[in-house]
Motif scaffolding. Structure first.
Motif, PDB file in Angstrom:
ATOM      1  N   ARG A 149       0.813  -1.223   0.000  1.00 29.77           N
ATOM      2  CA  ARG A 149       0.000   0.000   0.000  1.00 29.77           C
ATOM      3  C   ARG A 149       0.846   1.273   0.000  1.00 29.77           C
ATOM      4  NH1 ARG A 149      -2.109   3.537  -1.223  1.00 29.77           N
ATOM      5  NH2 ARG A 149      -4.086   4.518  -0.680  1.00 29.77           N
ATOM      6  N   SER A 150       1.952   1.280   0.722  1.00 28.54           N
ATOM      7  CA  SER A 150       2.742   2.514   0.818  1.00 28.54           C
ATOM      8  C   SER A 150       3.417   2.881  -0.488  1.00 28.54           C
ATOM      9  CB  SER A 150       3.799   2.373   1.928  1.00 28.54           C
ATOM     10  OG  SER A 150       4.726   1.347   1.611  1.00 28.54           O
ATOM     11  N   PHE A 151       3.510   1.949  -1.441  1.00 29.61           N
ATOM     12  CA  PHE A 151       4.113   2.255  -2.736  1.00 29.61           C
ATOM     13  C   PHE A 151       3.128   2.918  -3.699  1.00 29.61           C
ATOM     14  CE2 PHE A 151       7.754  -1.110  -2.726  1.00 29.61           C
ATOM     15  CZ  PHE A 151       8.429  -0.337  -1.794  1.00 29.61           C
ATOM     16  N   LEU A 152       1.839   2.856  -3.395  1.00 30.72           N
ATOM     17  CA  LEU A 152       0.821   3.400  -4.286  1.00 30.72           C
ATOM     18  C   LEU A 152       0.562   4.867  -3.980  1.00 30.72           C
ATOM     19  CD1 LEU A 152      -1.723   0.437  -4.142  1.00 30.72           C
ATOM     20  CD2 LEU A 152      -0.256   1.037  -6.084  1.00 30.72           C
ATOM     21  N   SER A 153       0.402   5.666  -5.019  1.00 29.50           N
ATOM     22  CA  SER A 153       0.125   7.084  -4.821  1.00 29.50           C
ATOM     23  C   SER A 153      -1.365   7.360  -4.639  1.00 29.50           C
ATOM     24  CB  SER A 153       0.652   7.894  -6.012  1.00 29.50           C
ATOM     25  OG  SER A 153       0.104   7.423  -7.223  1.00 29.50           O
ATOM     26  N   GLY A 154      -2.189   6.341  -4.764  1.00 25.01           N
ATOM     27  CA  GLY A 154      -3.632   6.493  -4.577  1.00 25.01           C
ATOM     28  C   GLY A 154      -4.279   5.127  -4.500  1.00 25.01           C
ATOM     29  N   GLU A 155      -5.569   5.071  -4.745  1.00 27.18           N
ATOM     30  CA  GLU A 155      -6.306   3.816  -4.624  1.00 27.18           C
ATOM     31  C   GLU A 155      -6.053   2.880  -5.806  1.00 27.18           C
ATOM     32  OE1 GLU A 155     -10.325   4.783  -2.030  1.00 27.18           O
ATOM     33  OE2 GLU A 155     -10.429   4.749  -4.208  1.00 27.18           O
ATOM     34  N   ALA A 156      -5.792   1.630  -5.477  1.00 35.93           N
ATOM     35  CA  ALA A 156      -5.754   0.550  -6.472  1.00 35.93           C
ATOM     36  C   ALA A 156      -5.965  -0.739  -5.681  1.00 35.93           C
ATOM     37  CB  ALA A 156      -4.432   0.524  -7.223  1.00 35.93           C
ATOM     38  N   TYR A 157      -7.092  -1.409  -5.924  1.00 38.31           N
ATOM     39  CA  TYR A 157      -7.387  -2.605  -5.139  1.00 38.31           C
ATOM     40  C   TYR A 157      -8.350  -3.506  -5.910  1.00 38.31           C
ATOM     41  CZ  TYR A 157     -11.560   0.159  -3.957  1.00 38.31           C
ATOM     42  OH  TYR A 157     -12.696   0.921  -4.025  1.00 38.31           O
ATOM     43  N   PHE A 158      -8.336  -4.807  -5.548  1.00 43.78           N
ATOM     44  CA  PHE A 158      -9.245  -5.771  -6.157  1.00 43.78           C
ATOM     45  C   PHE A 158     -10.619  -5.670  -5.492  1.00 43.78           C
ATOM     46  CE2 PHE A 158      -5.034  -7.815  -6.770  1.00 43.78           C
ATOM     47  CZ  PHE A 158      -5.034  -7.858  -8.160  1.00 43.78           C
ATOM     48  N   LEU A 159     -11.663  -5.799  -6.284  1.00 41.40           N
ATOM     49  CA  LEU A 159     -13.012  -5.723  -5.729  1.00 41.40           C
ATOM     50  C   LEU A 159     -13.410  -7.007  -5.009  1.00 41.40           C
ATOM     51  CD1 LEU A 159     -15.026  -3.815  -8.491  1.00 41.40           C
ATOM     52  CD2 LEU A 159     -13.907  -2.928  -6.432  1.00 41.40           C
ATOM     53  N   GLN A 160     -12.771  -8.127  -5.347  1.00 45.77           N
ATOM     54  CA  GLN A 160     -13.014  -9.399  -4.654  1.00 45.77           C
ATOM     55  C   GLN A 160     -11.672  -9.991  -4.216  1.00 45.77           C
ATOM     56  OE1 GLN A 160     -15.449 -11.340  -7.815  1.00 45.77           O
ATOM     57  NE2 GLN A 160     -17.094 -11.338  -6.291  1.00 45.77           N
ATOM     58  N   PRO A 161     -11.035  -9.348  -3.251  1.00 52.13           N
ATOM     59  CA  PRO A 161      -9.692  -9.781  -2.864  1.00 52.13           C
ATOM     60  C   PRO A 161      -9.712 -11.035  -2.005  1.00 52.13           C
ATOM     61  CG  PRO A 161     -10.422  -8.023  -1.432  1.00 52.13           C
ATOM     62  CD  PRO A 161     -11.502  -8.196  -2.468  1.00 52.13           C
ATOM     63  N   ASP A 162      -8.547 -11.660  -1.899  1.00 54.02           N
ATOM     64  CA  ASP A 162      -8.345 -12.809  -1.014  1.00 54.02           C
ATOM     65  C   ASP A 162      -7.346 -12.376   0.062  1.00 54.02           C
ATOM     66  OD1 ASP A 162      -7.846 -15.171   0.263  1.00 54.02           O
ATOM     67  OD2 ASP A 162      -7.188 -16.268  -1.509  1.00 54.02           O
ATOM     68  N   PRO A 163      -7.755 -12.344   1.341  1.00 47.26           N
ATOM     69  CA  PRO A 163      -6.843 -11.892   2.394  1.00 47.26           C
ATOM     70  C   PRO A 163      -5.773 -12.906   2.763  1.00 47.26           C
ATOM     71  CG  PRO A 163      -8.918 -12.587   3.361  1.00 47.26           C
ATOM     72  CD  PRO A 163      -9.095 -12.671   1.873  1.00 47.26           C
ATOM     73  N   GLU A 164      -5.894 -14.133   2.262  1.00 48.15           N
ATOM     74  CA  GLU A 164      -4.877 -15.144   2.551  1.00 48.15           C
ATOM     75  C   GLU A 164      -3.681 -14.966   1.603  1.00 48.15           C
ATOM     76  OE1 GLU A 164      -5.735 -16.432   5.142  1.00 48.15           O
ATOM     77  OE2 GLU A 164      -7.909 -16.522   5.157  1.00 48.15           O
ATOM     78  N   ILE A 165      -2.574 -15.592   1.968  1.00 45.53           N
ATOM     79  CA  ILE A 165      -1.311 -15.501   1.218  1.00 45.53           C
ATOM     80  C   ILE A 165      -0.941 -14.029   1.026  1.00 45.53           C
ATOM     81  CG2 ILE A 165       0.039 -16.492  -0.680  1.00 45.53           C
ATOM     82  CD1 ILE A 165      -2.173 -18.402  -1.268  1.00 45.53           C
TER      83      ILE A 165
END
Length: 603
Positions: A439-455
């Motif tokens: 997250r700290s490398f991103l200058s803004g929002e970028a994320y999966f809408l159906q993420p997997d919190p494992e691994i």
């Protein structure tokens, strides 16, 4: 011709990793034209003139050998008691890390803090290698200006036959010995004598949580251990631009982190005492199966006698940066407005890892509905994808058998990404995984809408022989939601156990107090504060490992012990909760409990 040190600091050069060691007759030519820095018997860093070479890409330099970047794992009740650390500091064991060295490669250390001094006021720090301060001190093998020649310093660094290398034998930067630090502490303004500072406070916080002590106030387990500190320089401009690192983000190259360990190990050799090396940084770049180049390097350390390695598990558990799927899938990726509109960093990277035997393909669909051509994982070279109605450029590279893992890798670099929902259509795929940057490398929002919190443990936490730590809150006993989670992609058990990392008290000064030309104002701002993050869990654990090394090696209960065995002992003694099946993706084998570890040795 610039010296090797000048080339290392220059943005006209960059360092690439190689798994070979030049022949003796080649060394003189290499040092004259390229600069080669030895890391281990099988690894080295070659400093190259980028003006004579193609631009950075995985195609020309391969994924394995292009240095990855790492971020500190910190977000800016007493944890030592529940971890069994305070108990073993007391009689009959009385373990305080005596005659053990703690090695931390991070943002440096505030050597003026009382927490890092002995009762007589002298420093517990054996040495600080500040990679950010160019070399200025004299040494044997001097040039016409009275300074050690760059060639002589590089020769000594690369020469393993020198059993007790001079403390200044580093390829770049400046080393301050304990003698230098003690002399500085006697000065009204120490930073005029030893100008090395910890601007962010992260490295000092880790050192404090591992073994800090101010009078009767104990912050870490190894209150009598000594330190060897490396203040790592920030990654150079080209790597930051290649990976689209956010402006102002702390980003460190794995090359410098590996060089740091070589310094710690060689510096400790004359003392013949054990060393525990701690890494409080992490990256989402890599295969997440323990086969990365950095993982292999750390495994080699952990298999040495009287050495141990502790690695934090990262803070990426709830950042929606991992997606896992199988077969044909449409993966949705949300890109926020601030990613596109940021002043200097307009992009991000994304890695898709398939199985060993897979050949998959993807189709990229922009928020405006434009689609790319079908892109296969057997694509050769770098593909540049553009869109008619979008300003976005996507660079796609693939390795059918990535050299570390043997798995299929497709790496995408989004430049000027259009805000909205991007779709990555996976076709002909078996099991696959995607990772966005930390997250700290991103200058803004970028994320999966159906993420997997494992691994979601960060690299190199999957290295099989290191001690990998996840994070829980000491006050409540609950798992910290931001903490990375296991297991590895190949099913290996990671993390090894959890340790406290939420609101950990540490000694220090607020980073804002570090302003000013000479730092005199920092002498009157002592205090303590709390820090949260997986790096704090790792720091508490290295204090416990130092205590265990004192028992095993210094007190001669197990003089041949290695990091692998220490990990096993700590896993065996970990506290377990009813209703949890161990090993667990969050807890590993339980919660760190050093007292219970020693209790199991009686059985």
């Amino acid at each position: 011709m610039p010296s090797c040190e000048e080339r290392i600091y220059s943005n006209d050069y960059f360092s690439a990793l190689f798994d070979f060691w030049p022949l003796e007759e080649e060394l003189s030519d290499l040092s004259e034209n390229f600069c080669y820095m030895k890391i281990s018997n099988v690894l080295g860093a070659l400093v190259l003139d980028k003006r004579l070479l193609p631009p950075l890409s995985y195609t020309d330099y391969t994924y394995r050998f292009l240095p990855k970047l790492y971020a500190p794992m910190q977000n800016v009740s007493f944890p030592l008691l529940k971890s069994g650390i305070i108990q073993v500091q007391q009689p009959p064991l009385s373990l305080t890390g005596q005659s053990v060295i703690i090695g931390i490669a991070d943002s440096g250390i505030d050597y003026t803090l009382p927490a890092f001094r002995k009762e007589d006021g002298s420093s517990r720090i054996l040495a600080i290698w500040d990679q950010t301060i160019p070399y200025e001190n004299g040494l044997a093998g001097q040039d016409e200006n009275g300074q050690a020649s760059a060639g002589e310093r590089m020769r000594r660094w690369n020469d393993d036959s020198l059993k007790k290398r001079g403390s200044l034998d580093v390829p770049f930067g400046t080393v301050y010995t304990r003698e230098d630090i003690n002399a500085a502490l006697l000065n009204e303004n120490p930073f005029l004598k030893v100008p090395s500072r910890d601007e962010t406070g992260h490295g000092s916080a880790m050192a404090g949580a591992a073994g800090g002590r101010v009078g009767e106030e104990i912050y870490g387990g190894a209150v009598n251990a000594e330190y060897v500190i490396v203040k790592c320089k920030q990654a150079n401009r080209d790597l930051r631009q290649f990976y689209y690192i956010a402006e102002g983000a702390q980003a460190y190259s794995e090359t410098d982190l590996m060089l740091a360990y070589r310094f710690m190990d060689s510096y400790c050799e004359p003392f013949r005492i054990p060393l525990v090396y701690c890494l409080g940084m992490g990256s989402n770049m890599g295969p997440h199966d323990g086969t990365s180049l950095f993982s292999e390097f750390l495994n080699g350390i952990a298999l040495q006698r009287s050495r141990a390695v502790v690695v934090c598990g990262g803070n990426e558990g709830n950042q929606a940066g991992h997606y896992a799927g199988e077969g044909d899938r449409d993966v949705e990726l949300r890109v926020g407005e601030s990613v596109n509109g940021f002043t200097s960093v307009n992009g991000f990277t994304l890695e898709i890892w398939g199985s060993v035997s897979e050949i998959f393909s993807i189709i990229l669909m922009s928020p405006g509905g434009e689609s790319s051509a079908v892109l296969s994982s057997i694509v050769s070279g770098s593909k540049r994808i553009s869109f008619i109605f979008e300003q976005t450029i996507i660079y796609v590279e693939a390795e059918l058998a990535e050299q570390s893992s043997g798995r299929t890798l497709m790496a995408l670099r989004f430049e000027n990404p259009t805000p909205g929902i991007w779709r990555i259509k996976m076709r002909n795929a078996g099991t696959f995984h995607m990772w966005l940057p930390v997250r700290s490398f991103l200058s803004g929002e970028a994320y999966f809408l159906q993420p997997d919190p494992e691994i979601t443990l960060t690299e190199p936490a999957y290295a099989s022989e290191v001690i990998t730590i996840s994070t829980y809150a000491d006050a409540t006993g609950a798992f910290w939601g931001e903490s990375g989670r296991g297991f590895a992609v190949d099913g290996r058990i990671k993390p090894d156990f959890a340790a406290p990392g939420v609101d950990v008290p540490v000694p220090g000064r607020a980073p804002l107090a570090m302003s000013g030309p000479d730092g005199a104002e920092t002498m009157n701002s002592l205090g303590n504060f709390t820090v949260t993050g997986s790096s704090m869990s790792a720091a508490i654990t290295i204090g416990a490992v130092a205590q265990f090394l004192e028992w095993a090696i210094v007190r001669e209960n197990d003089v041949f012990i290695k990091g692998r065995e220490i990990k096993s002992y700590l896993q065996r003694g970990a506290s377990k909760e009813a209703g949890v099946e161990y090993p667990d993706r969050r807890w590993g084998f339980g919660k760190l409990n050093l007292q219970r570890t020693f209790e199991t040795l009686r059985v």
